[in-house]
Write a protein that holds these residues in place. Structure first.
Motif, PDB file in Angstrom:
ATOM      1  N   GLU A  81      72.147   9.540 -14.589  1.00  0.00           N
ATOM      2  CA  GLU A  81      73.262   9.879 -13.804  1.00  0.00           C
ATOM      3  C   GLU A  81      73.616  11.452 -14.218  1.00  0.00           C
ATOM      4  OE1 GLU A  81      75.553   8.086 -17.689  1.00  0.00           O
ATOM      5  OE2 GLU A  81      73.735   7.976 -16.518  1.00  0.00           O
ATOM      6  N   GLY A  84      76.297  15.392 -10.851  1.00  0.00           N
ATOM      7  CA  GLY A  84      76.462  14.253 -11.772  1.00  0.00           C
ATOM      8  C   GLY A  84      76.976  14.360 -13.201  1.00  0.00           C
ATOM      9  N   SER A  98      70.787   9.297  -4.151  1.00  0.00           N
ATOM     10  CA  SER A  98      71.783  10.022  -3.665  1.00  0.00           C
ATOM     11  C   SER A  98      71.321  10.311  -2.139  1.00  0.00           C
ATOM     12  CB  SER A  98      72.031  11.493  -4.260  1.00  0.00           C
ATOM     13  OG  SER A  98      70.699  12.038  -4.277  1.00  0.00           O
ATOM     14  N   LEU A 136      79.270  10.547  -4.905  1.00  0.00           N
ATOM     15  CA  LEU A 136      79.193  10.285  -6.177  1.00  0.00           C
ATOM     16  C   LEU A 136      80.306   8.982  -6.795  1.00  0.00           C
ATOM     17  CD1 LEU A 136      78.835  13.655  -8.127  1.00  0.00           C
ATOM     18  CD2 LEU A 136      76.978  11.788  -7.121  1.00  0.00           C
TER      19      LEU A 136
END
Length: 297
Positions: A185, A191, A270, A276
């Motif tokens: 992540e 991230g 993504s 996110l």
């Protein structure tokens, strides 16, 4: 405008003064929407969108909100109230809390295009999408603002995060196959800043359930359609959504280290869920289903 300074509302008033340090884009979107509705002129200065994001973001946050000096006292009171509301566990729990504009946008989509992009199924008679999720599926009816759990899911709960994830997936999934490159992540753009603190993945609950019982981990993984892969002491690959494979890696505990689990995503994740906070919600759904599977064993 200086580099990294994004105008969210123009004004001839000056000077601009610091109001708040933003942790992530989610905060930026929420707070800028509130300020705009209240008619308070502001700027968003994003460090992520500059050439210096690698230096500034870990030290100074995702960005800053600046407002005109005249509006500073009112803006402070306003965002304090909003931030307190965001921290309240009673908010954003029900499917009814999903932004109505998401339902409206989903209802306007071309089903043929959605099915091609997201690899879902369309029932024209019910005006419903069937969205595979792990070992089962959900039915999403945008015109009726309804989501239903279908047989095969280990958890039938449908809540705000369910709606957020499924609607964004229908809206944003792209016709792009997996890359085969697996990342953590913190390697997802931005991230490393977002997936910390309150947005850290809630994997400890899984660790506590499986502890040193690798077979329990394996049975729960298989129940969710997981396929064994070679990583850690044990690992499984899941198809969380049709375009979003994910791996969970398990390490047994020993005298030096406690048991642990980690997640890995295909590098295209993504592209299909660019926000996110939506990806974080998807992981929460996965954890909920995994814990439900463990409890069935």
């Amino acid at each position: 405008m200086p580099g990294g300074l994004t105008t969210m509302e123009t004004s001839s008033e000056s000077p601009w003064v610091f109001l708040y340090t933003l942790a992530n884009r989610f905060e930026a979107d929420v707070l800028s929407d509130v300020l705009e509705r209240e008619g308070i002129p502001f700027f968003i200065r994003s460090f992520v969108e500059t050439a210096y994001d690698g230096l500034f973001v870990p030290q100074r946050g995702w960005g800053q909100i600046l407002v005109s000096a005249r509006h500073l006292p009112a803006a402070r009171k306003l965002i304090a109230s909003v931030l307190e509301s965001l921290a309240s566990p009673s908010l954003y729990e029900s499917l009814e809390d999903v932004d109505p504009s998401l339902w409206e946008e989903a209802a306007r989509l071309d089903p043929e295009d959605v099915c091609r992009r997201a690899l879902v199924h369309w029932d024209p008679h019910a005006a419903a999408y069937r969205i595979p999720f792990l070992s089962g599926s959900f039915r999403c009816l945008p015109q009726h603002r309804s989501i239903q759990a279908e047989p095969g899911l280990v958890s039938s709960r449908v809540d705000f995060q369910t709606g957020l994830v499924l609607l964004h997936y229908l809206l944003e999934a792209r016709q792009v196959p997996p890359s085969g490159r697996w990342i953590g992540e913190k390697e997802i753009p931005s991230g490393h800043q977002f997936f910390t603190g309150p947005h850290a993945f809630p994997l400890q609950g899984i660790v506590e359930l499986v502890a040193d019982d690798a077979q329990r981990f394996a049975k729960a993984s298989s129940m969710l359609g997981g396929i064994p892969v070679d990583a850690g002491d044990m690992a499984f690959q899941f198809l969380v959504l049709p375009r979003i494979p994910m791996r969970m890696i398990y390490w047994r505990g020993d005298d030096e280290f406690s048991p642990a689990v980690k997640l890995r995503f295909d590098a295209t994740v993504s592209l299909h869920l660019p926000a996110l906070d939506t990806l974080w919600a998807m992981v929460n759904l996965f954890v909920r289903h995994f814990k439900a599977a463990v409890k069935r064993i």
